[in-house]
Design a protein around this motif. Structure first.
Motif, short mmCIF file in Angstrom:
data_model
loop_
_atom_site.label_atom_id
_atom_site.label_comp_id
_atom_site.label_asym_id
_atom_site.label_seq_id
_atom_site.Cartn_x
_atom_site.Cartn_y
_atom_site.Cartn_z
N LEU B 180 0.86 -1.17 0.00
CA LEU B 180 0.00 0.00 0.00
C LEU B 180 0.90 1.22 0.00
CD1 LEU B 180 -2.92 1.20 0.33
CD2 LEU B 180 -2.51 1.19 2.79
N ILE B 181 0.55 2.22 -0.80
CA ILE B 181 1.38 3.42 -0.87
C ILE B 181 0.55 4.64 -0.50
CG2 ILE B 181 2.85 4.88 -2.30
CD1 ILE B 181 3.56 2.48 -3.96
N ASP B 182 1.07 5.43 0.43
CA ASP B 182 0.48 6.72 0.75
C ASP B 182 1.03 7.72 -0.27
OD1 ASP B 182 0.40 9.43 1.66
OD2 ASP B 182 0.13 8.77 3.72
N ALA B 183 0.13 8.25 -1.10
CA ALA B 183 0.53 9.14 -2.19
C ALA B 183 -0.08 10.52 -2.03
CB ALA B 183 0.10 8.52 -3.52
N VAL B 184 -0.35 10.92 -0.80
CA VAL B 184 -1.15 12.13 -0.62
C VAL B 184 -0.47 13.38 -1.19
CG1 VAL B 184 -2.32 11.19 1.42
CG2 VAL B 184 -0.41 12.76 1.72
N GLU B 185 0.84 13.37 -1.31
CA GLU B 185 1.51 14.54 -1.86
C GLU B 185 1.92 14.33 -3.32
OE1 GLU B 185 1.64 17.37 -0.60
OE2 GLU B 185 1.44 17.15 1.57
N SER B 186 1.44 13.29 -3.95
CA SER B 186 1.95 12.96 -5.29
C SER B 186 0.85 12.66 -6.29
CB SER B 186 2.89 11.75 -5.19
OG SER B 186 3.94 12.05 -4.30
N CYS B 187 -0.29 13.28 -6.18
CA CYS B 187 -1.39 12.86 -7.04
C CYS B 187 -1.15 13.22 -8.51
CB CYS B 187 -2.73 13.35 -6.52
SG CYS B 187 -3.22 14.98 -7.08
N TYR B 188 -0.33 14.19 -8.77
CA TYR B 188 -0.11 14.60 -10.17
C TYR B 188 1.09 13.88 -10.80
CZ TYR B 188 -0.10 17.70 -14.22
OH TYR B 188 -0.17 18.21 -15.49
N GLY B 193 7.49 6.52 -15.91
CA GLY B 193 6.53 6.39 -17.00
C GLY B 193 5.12 5.98 -16.60
N ARG B 194 4.90 5.68 -15.34
CA ARG B 194 3.56 5.30 -14.89
C ARG B 194 2.99 6.39 -13.99
NH1 ARG B 194 4.51 -0.38 -12.09
NH2 ARG B 194 2.41 -0.03 -11.25
N LYS B 195 1.68 6.56 -14.08
CA LYS B 195 1.04 7.52 -13.20
C LYS B 195 1.05 6.99 -11.76
CE LYS B 195 -1.55 10.59 -14.21
NZ LYS B 195 -2.57 11.62 -14.51
N VAL B 196 1.35 7.88 -10.84
CA VAL B 196 1.17 7.53 -9.43
C VAL B 196 -0.31 7.24 -9.22
CG1 VAL B 196 1.20 8.47 -7.09
CG2 VAL B 196 3.16 8.82 -8.61
#
Lengths: 429, 404
Positions: B180-188, B193-196
């Motif tokens: 599981l990855i917390d991506a709260v600061e990386s939505c864009y 080459g892959r979208k977060v």
């Protein structure tokens, strides 16, 4: 709405047109006029404060404390998170007495707080706990009684207060359906250690989503605020962990408007509640429950009790019939506590009053989308359903979404204790 | 903890010492909170749909719209919205955790409530070290922390740039663990080459007003595992039994008003990133003239949000990080210490475990966040440069174009 049902073939379940053109949902949705909430949203969106215990959240806490007649009204993300926060703030361990008939969320809140449930049966007139029912079970390892004030009424609040105090147990009330009820000359809000209210879209007091924990205990309130978030924490006190239970400025804005509108909204619901009681009272096997145990009710919940033998079909079959007619009535939120995961595999005896009620209660629509005329149409529909019951009970399942689950192939009117699923959006917890 | 989300305070000048002409102060304060203003017309139109359908929470047209749009945006099969990123993480950990195991491997240099998230999921945090170049969880350290008692691996994209999500996927696969990855600061962001949003078993994002997408409050999870998405949808309703689930849930749904506000924010996203880029360029120019401060650069080889301004204080900087933050705060610059204190430093009533943390401990007092987001202007940044120059002991040095 289409013409009255003259015979079974007119029912949607058997191929006829639905009684209502668009879905009639259970939820309240007492919303302010669009012009009013648009003005509020304009100010909110341009004002730069969106959450983190902003000015509206602070104002609504002050106004709710006044409305509820308590020292502290702590607004939270929603009712369930509020209830779990309260149990954590109280530091309860071991076992919790709960009513054997309780909302799923209430029972599951015990799991989040690390408590083991000990269900006690409810009294039939109140569908709620009494001090005597609890008395035998308040032995060792019970640190808290989590009582529910259901269906616009109340449990044996004063008896439970006295009992819990005498036996040294904490006492918490799930008052999710009880905002605005009164008891013993004051709002039903300041009893026990804390009461947790729901401010969801289906409640007469609504933030569209949210909850409010009321308490007169300063220490408990401080712990709740520190568990909720560092924003709006006030005096810093140690807490076991934080919960991110914040209430946004948007939620606060709607709550403020709802508070202003509370009296007329309640009056509307009360009027229709009485109309339902009168209109449905004559139908065999149906009874609208009168809120009991309170001095005055908020009347937000119209709870219909089905006597399967007299009415001619089970609660679940009735819900399927009504769903076909675009009446999205639901079972009330209350389930048999002993069956709620993750506790369902523990050995708990069936408690008879709770078991009977769990299978026989229906929540009917109330709120601004319901008028006297709609109540009368529903009464007419239910009367016709009663008359057509033998044909409807024997019908094959033919409905979308949810109809399958509750139809017994033989159509035999066996009593079922399982709850029907919630249908439509916005079932509040 | 400095407050974010301030509206203009009543009389800020009263709280500050006499302002010298050379040393800027900021009233109203500038913060690290994005607070992008949502478009009113969009919000009203969206919320009007919810009202019209009579569905205002626990599902509704704007939640459905937002979930569809975000799934497309992140190029995943599913998106599930929640009342907050916090509870999205908790429910996702519960759903993913391998039964009978008790630990979650996670970094210590991260979101200050991350250990509480693990505790709610009844998992023991096991802190592992970060990589000094990425500031993100180190795949090698994570691997070394994995054991037969690891229930789930929790990676976090740091505040600027991304964690090495593909390497974490490899570690998780090698140990048979969910990721599981917390991506709260990386939505864009994109990574390799892959979208977060498409990495691991699922990634979690926030719609808090301080974040890139403003929903007032809220969160969401993206995943290619549609059965996970269905389980989480049942768990967040508050009545999973009604949805046919036997799992433990908690009401954690996103109300329509928040979804409507988030959709407006999503519509404005590209324009917002452009404005962020412009702010970042101004910071690059301004901070380049100062000694002792190193702006952590965005990796511009891939799309990024340019949102957060992360600075490292080097040997030449005369003040401690915390003293710097305090001095900035006094001047109405609501800078924040970066992920401080590190989680392994905090006392908690629940058990935590740790591996070796030499990099975390070397880095934990060196980074801070400077004001950024929709309410920060290039003028603010230039004046902040002057203030920083003063704090750095370069009082006589006035940055080009930056007047007190």
């Amino acid at each position: 709405m289409s013409a009255r049902k003259r015979g079974p073939a007119d029912f949607a379940l058997l191929g006829g047109p639905p009684a209502f053109d668009s879905p009639l949902r259970v939820e309240q949705h007492h919303l302010p006029e669009p012009a009013r909430y648009e003005a509020v949203l304009r100010e909110l969106l341009s004002g730069g404060w969106y959450t983190n215990h902003g000015p509206r959240a602070q104002e609504v806490e002050a106004r709710l404390a006044e409305f509820f007649g308590v020292r502290h009204a702590v607004v939270v993300a929603n009712h369930s998170i509020g209830l779990v926060m309260t149990l954590k703030a109280l530091g309860c361990e071991g076992r919790a007495i709960v009513p054997a008939l309780a909302p799923v969320a209430t029972v599951q809140s015990l799991a989040w707080a690390g408590l083991e449930p000990l269900p006690c049966d409810v009294s039939a007139p109140t569908a709620a706990l009494t001090a005597s029912a609890v008395s035998e079970s308040l032995g060792d390892q019970v640190s808290v009684v989590v009582a529910v004030n259901p269906l616009g009424g109340a449990c044996d609040v004063l008896g439970l207060e006295a009992m819990a105090a005498a036996r040294g147990a904490a006492l918490v009330f799930d008052s999710g359906e009880a905002a605005g009820c009164t008891l013993a000359g004051r709002p039903l809000a300041g009893f026990g250690d804390a009461e947790i209210f729901s401010l969801a879209a289906g409640d007469v007091l609504s933030a569209t989503e949210g909850g409010c924990v009321c308490t007169d205990d300063d220490e408990l309130a401080a712990r709740l605020r520190n568990i909720r978030s560092s924003y709006g924490a006030g005096r810093v006190v140690p807490v076991p962990l934080t919960s991110n239970g914040r209430f946004s400025e948007a939620q606060a804005a709607f709550a403020l408007m709802s508070l202003e509108d509370f009296e007329p909204n309640r009056a509307h619901d009360a009027r229709l509640h009485e109309r339902y009681r009168d209109a449905l009272g004559a139908i065999p096997g149906l009874a609208v429950r009168t809120p009991v145990g309170v001095a005055s009710s908020n009347y937000q919940t119209v709870a219909l009790e089905i006597d399967e033998a007299c009415f001619g079909m089970s609660r679940d079959r009735l819900l399927a019939v009504m769903r076909g007619e675009n009446v999205l009535a639901t079972a009330t939120r209350h389930a048999e506590a002993r069956k709620v995961p993750p506790f369902a595999r523990r050995v708990h005896d069936e408690l008879p009053v709770a078991a009977a009620l769990a299978g026989s209660l229906v929540q009917l629509p109330n709120g601004p989308q319901v008028s006297e005329s709609v109540v009368d149409q529903l009464a007419s529909l239910l009367q016709a359903t009663h008359h057509a019951a033998p044909a409807l009970v024997g019908a094959a399942p033919g409905l979308k979404s949810g109809g399958q689950r509750f139809v017994s192939a033989s159509g035999s009117p066996t009593r079922r204790h399982d709850r029907a699923p919630a249908t439509g959006g916005g079932r509040r917890q | 903890m400095t407050a974010v989300g301030h509206a203009p305070p009543a009389n800020p000048a009263a709280e500050l010492p006499a302002v010298s002409a050379e040393v800027p102060s900021f009233s109203p304060p500038i913060s690290c909170s994005n607070l992008v203003e949502p478009d009113l017309a969009s919000v009203l139109a969206s919320f009007g749909r919810s009202v019209g359908e009579g569905r205002l929470t626990d599902g509704g047209p704007m939640v459905e719209e937002l979930e569809a749009r975000l799934a497309r945006f992140h190029q995943t099969s599913a998106c599930v919205t929640f009342g907050s990123g916090f509870w999205a993480l908790v429910l996702a950990l519960r759903a993913l955790a391998l039964p009978g195991r008790r630990e979650v491997v996670m970094p210590s240099l991260t979101y200050r409530r991350m250990a509480d998230v693990a505790a709610w999921a009844q998992l023991t945090p096991r802190f592992c070290d970060v990589d000094p170049d990425t500031l993100a969880i180190s795949p090698e350290a994570a691997a070394a922390s994995c054991s037969q008692d690891t229930a789930v691996l929790l990676g976090v994209h740091p505040i600027v740039n991304c964690c090495p999500a593909d390497q974490l996927e490899a570690v998780a696969a090698a140990h048979g663990l969910p990721l599981l990855i917390d991506a709260v600061e990386s939505c864009y962001e994109h990574y390799h080459g892959r979208k977060v949003g498409s990495f691991g078993d699922a990634e979690v994002f926030s719609l808090h007003a301080s974040k890139l997408l403003n929903g007032c409050e809220g969160g969401y999870l993206t995943t290619n595992d549609v059965s996970l998405a269905a389980r989480l949808t049942a768990m967040r309703s508050g009545d999973p039994v009604a949805a046919g689930s036997r799992e433990l849930g908690i009401r954690a749904c996103l109300p329509e008003i928040h979804a409507a506000i988030a959709v407006a924010s999503l519509e404005d996203l590209e324009a917002q990133v452009e404005r962020n880029r412009s702010r970042y360029r101004t910071y690059q120019a301004t901070l380049a003239r100062l000694q002792g401060l190193r702006l952590v650069p965005f990796d511009e080889r891939e799309p990024c949000s340019f949102k957060n301004i992360l600075v490292e204080l080097t040997e030449e900087w005369p003040l401690s990080r915390d003293a710097t933050v305090a001095r900035l705060n006094e001047r109405g610059v609501l800078a924040r210490a970066y992920y401080a204190p590190a989680l392994h430093r905090k006392e908690s009533p629940y058990r935590t475990e740790r591996g070796p943390l030499p990099v975390t401990e070397a880095l934990e007092s060196r980074f801070l966040l400077l004001p950024s987001g929709a309410r920060v202007t290039s003028r603010h940044i230039e004046r902040l440069g002057t203030l920083l120059a003063h704090l750095g002991g370069l009082t006589g040095h006035v940055p080009e174009g930056g007047q007190p």
